[in-house]
Design a protein around this motif. Structure first.
Motif, PDB file in Angstrom:
ATOM      1  N   GLU A  56       0.830  -1.219   0.000  1.00  0.00           N
ATOM      2  CA  GLU A  56       0.000   0.000   0.000  1.00  0.00           C
ATOM      3  C   GLU A  56       0.859   1.261   0.000  1.00  0.00           C
ATOM      4  O   GLU A  56       0.420   2.330  -0.424  1.00  0.00           O
ATOM      5  CB  GLU A  56      -0.886   0.024   1.252  1.00  0.00           C
ATOM      6  N   LYS A  71       4.889   7.316  -8.322  1.00  0.00           N
ATOM      7  CA  LYS A  71       3.576   7.915  -8.015  1.00  0.00           C
ATOM      8  C   LYS A  71       2.712   7.991  -9.272  1.00  0.00           C
ATOM      9  O   LYS A  71       1.504   7.732  -9.222  1.00  0.00           O
ATOM     10  CB  LYS A  71       3.787   9.313  -7.418  1.00  0.00           C
ATOM     11  N   ASN A  74       1.287   4.800  -9.689  1.00  0.00           N
ATOM     12  CA  ASN A  74       0.453   4.364  -8.552  1.00  0.00           C
ATOM     13  C   ASN A  74      -0.230   5.562  -7.893  1.00  0.00           C
ATOM     14  O   ASN A  74       0.063   5.906  -6.746  1.00  0.00           O
ATOM     15  CB  ASN A  74       1.326   3.684  -7.482  1.00  0.00           C
ATOM     16  N   ASP A  76      -2.946   6.034  -6.464  1.00  0.00           N
ATOM     17  CA  ASP A  76      -3.708   5.842  -5.220  1.00  0.00           C
ATOM     18  C   ASP A  76      -2.846   5.383  -4.057  1.00  0.00           C
ATOM     19  O   ASP A  76      -3.350   5.189  -2.952  1.00  0.00           O
ATOM     20  CB  ASP A  76      -4.838   4.819  -5.457  1.00  0.00           C
ATOM     21  N   LYS A  77      -1.557   5.188  -4.302  1.00  0.00           N
ATOM     22  CA  LYS A  77      -0.687   4.728  -3.212  1.00  0.00           C
ATOM     23  C   LYS A  77       0.065   5.900  -2.592  1.00  0.00           C
ATOM     24  O   LYS A  77       0.305   6.915  -3.250  1.00  0.00           O
ATOM     25  CB  LYS A  77       0.311   3.690  -3.720  1.00  0.00           C
ATOM     26  N   SER A 290       3.479  14.173  -4.352  1.00  0.00           N
ATOM     27  CA  SER A 290       2.162  14.452  -4.947  1.00  0.00           C
ATOM     28  C   SER A 290       2.393  15.298  -6.195  1.00  0.00           C
ATOM     29  O   SER A 290       3.401  16.006  -6.290  1.00  0.00           O
ATOM     30  CB  SER A 290       1.261  15.184  -3.949  1.00  0.00           C
ATOM     31  N   ASP A 293      -2.981  16.444 -11.167  1.00  0.00           N
ATOM     32  CA  ASP A 293      -3.604  15.369 -11.941  1.00  0.00           C
ATOM     33  C   ASP A 293      -3.309  15.465 -13.435  1.00  0.00           C
ATOM     34  O   ASP A 293      -3.025  14.443 -14.071  1.00  0.00           O
ATOM     35  CB  ASP A 293      -5.125  15.428 -11.755  1.00  0.00           C
TER      36      ASP A 293
END
Ligand code: 13P
Ligand code: SF4
Length: 311
Positions: A56, A71, A74, A76-77, A290, A293
């Motif tokens: 996770e 990232k 992934n 959502d991780k 982060s 998007d």
């Protein structure tokens, strides 16, 4: 600040279980970090592991562009980087605004970017490559298609030499791989006549001319294991020596020195990560990677294209 546990590797193993985390490390990380990692690899291997992992949380012991790639793959991780300042001179040498103008000036060109670049550059690229698949990927592009290759001019020149293609190069470079002295490598060859020179393609052409073997970090490691030579002059970041020593203990490894015997052959960005910071990142679940998007979605496509073309 509370005292750190005396057994950091043990505490990291406990946190790893609690978080359901995986620790991915690059070969240029300090030995203590490599020793707690679940997987150690080159940029392509690390990207592939990031795709495959069921953990996770991804704890990325490497530099920012590598964790960013994990990232992107992934979203959502939780992806942790022990020190967010662990950047890359090569990635810094290609600012997005300037690259956008360069690309706009050559609208008929396909853009192939080395993975050592920011997500913003990836988002402007058609295909990503690493040092282990750059030649193979360029070879798969139709001969009549003009190509921009960014950001590493040294890897670009190496690909031109290997493929005979005329690539339009962005003039970026790695401060670590440009630090090796041709003169000192030649002196080492004289001192160790049985040794092979093995080098990373981010090195400059005068250095690469002396190499018996050129490859990515993983390829260099495999070469040391498989070659019959008893000794190797290793022309890349010396963090790789830890796994070379472990996997080929009978081989003599001679790290190539930097120009003026400084420690400049150690990547200052990679070395910002420490075992202590790795532990703290896992304990506090930060610093986390982060990204916007739109950039993430646009950067995913060329990475997937790379994975398809190097399957
Ligand atoms: P590879 O591990 O992909 O060979 O790349 C070396 C490097 O400089 C990573 O930043
Ligand atoms: Fe970037 Fe060079 Fe360090 Fe690799 S070794 S992370 S290319 S500065």
């Amino acid at each position: 600040m509370p005292a750190l546990p005396s057994d950091l590797p043990g505490a990291i193993a406990t946190l790893k279980r609690d978080l359901n985390a995986v620790i991915l490390a690059h070969y240029y990380q300090e030995s203590e970090i490599q020793d707690v990692a679940d997987y150690i690899g080159d940029s392509l291997g690390l990207a592939r592991q990031a795709v495959m992992t069921e953990a996770e949380v991804i704890v990325f012991a490497g530099v920012h562009f590598m964790a960013e790639t994990a990232k992107i793959l992934n979203p959502d991780k939780l992806v942790l980087l022990p020190d967010l300042n662990a950047g890359c001179s090569l990635a810094d040498s290609c600012p997005p605004e300037a690259f956008a103008a360069f690309k706009a000036a050559h609208p008929d060109h396909l853009v192939i970017s080395y993975i050592n670049c920011t997500a913003a550059i990836k988002a402007m690229s058609d295909i990503i490559c690493t040092s282990s698949n750059a030649v193979r990927i360029v070879e798969q592009i139709p001969a009549e298609q003009p190509i921009i290759f960014a950001p590493d001019r040294n890897l670009g020149r190496y690909v031109i030499e290997q493929t005979g293609r005329d690539l339009l190069l962005w003039q970026g470079s790695c401060i670590v791989h440009e630090t090796f002295s041709e003169k000192k490598i030649v002196q080492l060859q004289v001192a160790y006549p049985d040794a092979e020179v093995i080098a990373h393609p981010e090195c400059e052409p005068p250095v690469l001319r002396h190499a018996d073997y050129i490859g990515s970090t993983t390829a260099l490691l495999h070469h040391v294991q498989n070659s019959a030579a008893p000794a190797f002059i290793v022309v890349t970041e010396p963090g790789i020596l830890h796994q070379m020593q472990k996997l080929a203990p009978e081989k003599q490894l001679i790290p190539a020195p930097a120009l003026n015997n400084c420690a400049c052959n150690e990547c200052p960005h990679m070395r910002l990560n420490t075992l202590e910071k790795l532990y703290l990142a896992m304990q506090h679940r930060e610093p986390e990677i982060s990204l916007p998007d739109d950039i993430r979605v646009a950067a995913l496509k060329p990475i997937q294209r790379m994975l398809e073309l190097s399957a």
